[in-house]
Design an enzyme around this catalytic site. Structure first.
Site, PDB file in Angstrom:
ATOM      1  N   PRO A   1      -7.379  80.000 -13.898  1.00 36.69           N
ATOM      2  CA  PRO A   1      -6.138  80.431 -14.548  1.00 36.69           C
ATOM      3  C   PRO A   1      -4.945  79.554 -14.168  1.00 36.69           C
ATOM      4  CG  PRO A   1      -6.794  81.992 -12.832  1.00 36.69           C
ATOM      5  CD  PRO A   1      -7.896  80.982 -12.948  1.00 36.69           C
TER       6      PRO A   1
ATOM      7  N   GLU B   1     -12.747  85.080  -5.829  1.00 40.67           N
ATOM      8  CA  GLU B   1     -11.357  84.602  -5.746  1.00 40.67           C
ATOM      9  C   GLU B   1     -11.226  83.154  -6.227  1.00 40.67           C
ATOM     10  OE1 GLU B   1      -8.708  86.397  -5.217  1.00 40.67           O
ATOM     11  OE2 GLU B   1     -10.089  88.089  -5.061  1.00 40.67           O
TER      12      GLU B   1
ATOM     13  N   ARG C   1     -16.903  72.722 -32.985  1.00 45.94           N
ATOM     14  CA  ARG C   1     -16.598  72.770 -34.425  1.00 45.94           C
ATOM     15  C   ARG C   1     -15.760  71.578 -34.889  1.00 45.94           C
ATOM     16  NH1 ARG C   1     -12.672  75.407 -36.563  1.00 45.94           N
ATOM     17  NH2 ARG C   1     -13.956  76.681 -37.936  1.00 45.94           N
TER      18      ARG C   1
ATOM     19  N   ASP D   1      -7.686  74.268 -40.490  1.00 50.41           N
ATOM     20  CA  ASP D   1      -7.648  75.362 -39.530  1.00 50.41           C
ATOM     21  C   ASP D   1      -6.266  75.516 -38.928  1.00 50.41           C
ATOM     22  OD1 ASP D   1     -10.177  76.294 -39.677  1.00 50.41           O
ATOM     23  OD2 ASP D   1     -10.920  75.268 -37.897  1.00 50.41           O
TER      24      ASP D   1
HETATM   25  N1  SAM Z   1      -7.947  84.272  -7.532  1.00 54.85           N
HETATM   26  C1  SAM Z   1      -7.811  83.402  -8.652  1.00 54.85           C
HETATM   27  C2  SAM Z   1      -6.338  83.239  -8.995  1.00 54.85           C
HETATM   28  O1  SAM Z   1      -5.611  84.207  -8.891  1.00 54.85           O
HETATM   29  O2  SAM Z   1      -5.932  82.130  -9.412  1.00 54.85           O
HETATM   30  C3  SAM Z   1      -8.538  83.990  -9.845  1.00 54.85           C
HETATM   31  C4  SAM Z   1     -10.014  83.980  -9.714  1.00 54.85           C
HETATM   32  S1  SAM Z   1     -10.831  84.696 -11.078  1.00 54.85           S
HETATM   33  C5  SAM Z   1     -10.989  86.360 -10.590  1.00 54.85           C
HETATM   34  C6  SAM Z   1     -12.464  84.073 -10.976  1.00 54.85           C
HETATM   35  C7  SAM Z   1     -12.775  82.866 -11.827  1.00 54.85           C
HETATM   36  O3  SAM Z   1     -12.630  83.180 -13.189  1.00 54.85           O
HETATM   37  C8  SAM Z   1     -11.915  81.668 -11.595  1.00 54.85           C
HETATM   38  O4  SAM Z   1     -12.337  80.917 -10.476  1.00 54.85           O
HETATM   39  C9  SAM Z   1     -12.085  80.894 -12.896  1.00 54.85           C
HETATM   40  O5  SAM Z   1     -13.243  80.088 -12.895  1.00 54.85           O
HETATM   41  C10 SAM Z   1     -12.266  82.012 -13.911  1.00 54.85           C
HETATM   42  N2  SAM Z   1     -11.041  82.304 -14.647  1.00 54.85           N
HETATM   43  C11 SAM Z   1     -10.256  83.394 -14.520  1.00 54.85           C
HETATM   44  N3  SAM Z   1      -9.231  83.370 -15.349  1.00 54.85           N
HETATM   45  C12 SAM Z   1      -9.330  82.219 -16.045  1.00 54.85           C
HETATM   46  C13 SAM Z   1      -8.537  81.611 -17.062  1.00 54.85           C
HETATM   47  N4  SAM Z   1      -7.431  82.178 -17.519  1.00 54.85           N
HETATM   48  N5  SAM Z   1      -8.949  80.414 -17.558  1.00 54.85           N
HETATM   49  C14 SAM Z   1     -10.064  79.810 -17.097  1.00 54.85           C
HETATM   50  N6  SAM Z   1     -10.852  80.346 -16.127  1.00 54.85           N
HETATM   51  C15 SAM Z   1     -10.493  81.528 -15.600  1.00 54.85           C
END
Ligand code: SAM
Length: 248
Positions: free
Chosen positions: A88, A115, A152, A167
């Protein structure tokens, strides 16, 4: 284009690759989608891929050694692949990023869980990508979204009757409205122009629909757009309708 996915849940992708455009693109040799189980690169009988965070606190962290080995193997199998950590905290994924990725020969996705990953993995990745400002439990849905959006755009992935050209987000616009049979549904008729067979008029109607939708739903997209004469004319016409409505 080769997609490698490092995940502790490779089976999540079974259904994803078995349907629709992705399945067709795999069968046509346009893409390959290879989930790799990070647990296969973990030590010991229990193949543990996570551990408690140093410094304490809630949650678990993905250990660096299995990830490091998995990345090395993925790079062997997918040597042209850009290594993407799904997170994220990464660069926001947009249509323009999908377009940029569609020019590459391969992508390697690291799907985090818990995490996230041990910080020392960052030096083995090329880039961190986020699919939006929210937190998922794992990176797998993010990998699917990116693979879907990129596939796509690849030549031959869409059938003759489908097209990515118009698109939403291409040319900084949302796509125009669509109608299909029946011509009248619940007292609402399809706009006459679409039934007229007049291709010029249909094209003008679609451009106007596209511009108006963008203006109403995502005016921010227009900030990056240079309007051509046709587009200015369509918007002016729409302004005139509004003026008529207001003054009626
Ligand atoms: N503790 C992290 C933080 O607050 O930045 C979030 C970890 S999340 C619970 C677990 C995993 O989900 C991340 O390591 C990532 O690979 C994926 N993930 C979660 N949200 C995402 C997003 N918005 N975009 C891409 N991957 C995401």
């Amino acid at each position: 284009m080769d997609f490698s996915i490092l995940t502790i849940f490779p089976e999540i992708f079974d259904s994803f690759v078995a349907h629709g455009i992705i399945r067709r693109a795999i069968e046509a040799g346009i893409v390959s989608v290879s989930p790799m189980d990070i647990r296969n690169f973990a030590d010991g009988k229990h193949r543990i891929t996570d551990d408690r965070p140093y410094g304490g606190g809630a949650g678990m962290v993905m250990k660096p050694e299995p990830l490091h080995r998995a990345i090395a193997e993925a790079r062997k199998q997918n040597p042209a692949g850009r290594t993407i950590l799904l997170s994220p905290q990464g660069r926001p994924f947009k249509q323009s990023v999908a377009s940029e990725f569609s020019m590459l020969d391969g992508l390697i996705f690291i799907c985090g869980r818990y995490e996230g990953v041990d910080e020392r993995i960052y030096k083995y990745i090329d880039e961190e990508i986020s699919i939006g400002d929210y937190v998922l439990t794992g990176g797998e849905p993010a990998a699917m979204i990116i693979i879907d959006a990129v596939t796509r755009l690849l030549p031959g992935a869409l059938g003759a009757e489908e097209s990515a050209e118009k698109d939403s987000f291409s040319e900084h616009l949302l796509e125009h409205a669509h109608y299909t049979r029946p011509p009248v549904f619940e007292d609402e008729a399809v706009p006459d122009i679409l039934l007229s067979g007049n291709h010029g008029a249909i094209s003008d109607w679609r451009l106007e629909s596209s511009l108006v939708r963008t203006l109403l739903k995502r005016p921010d997209l227009l900030d990056a757009k240079t309007l051509g004469n046709r587009e200015k004319k369509a918007l002016k016409q729409w302004c005139q309708y509004i003026e008529q409505l207001i003054s009626a």
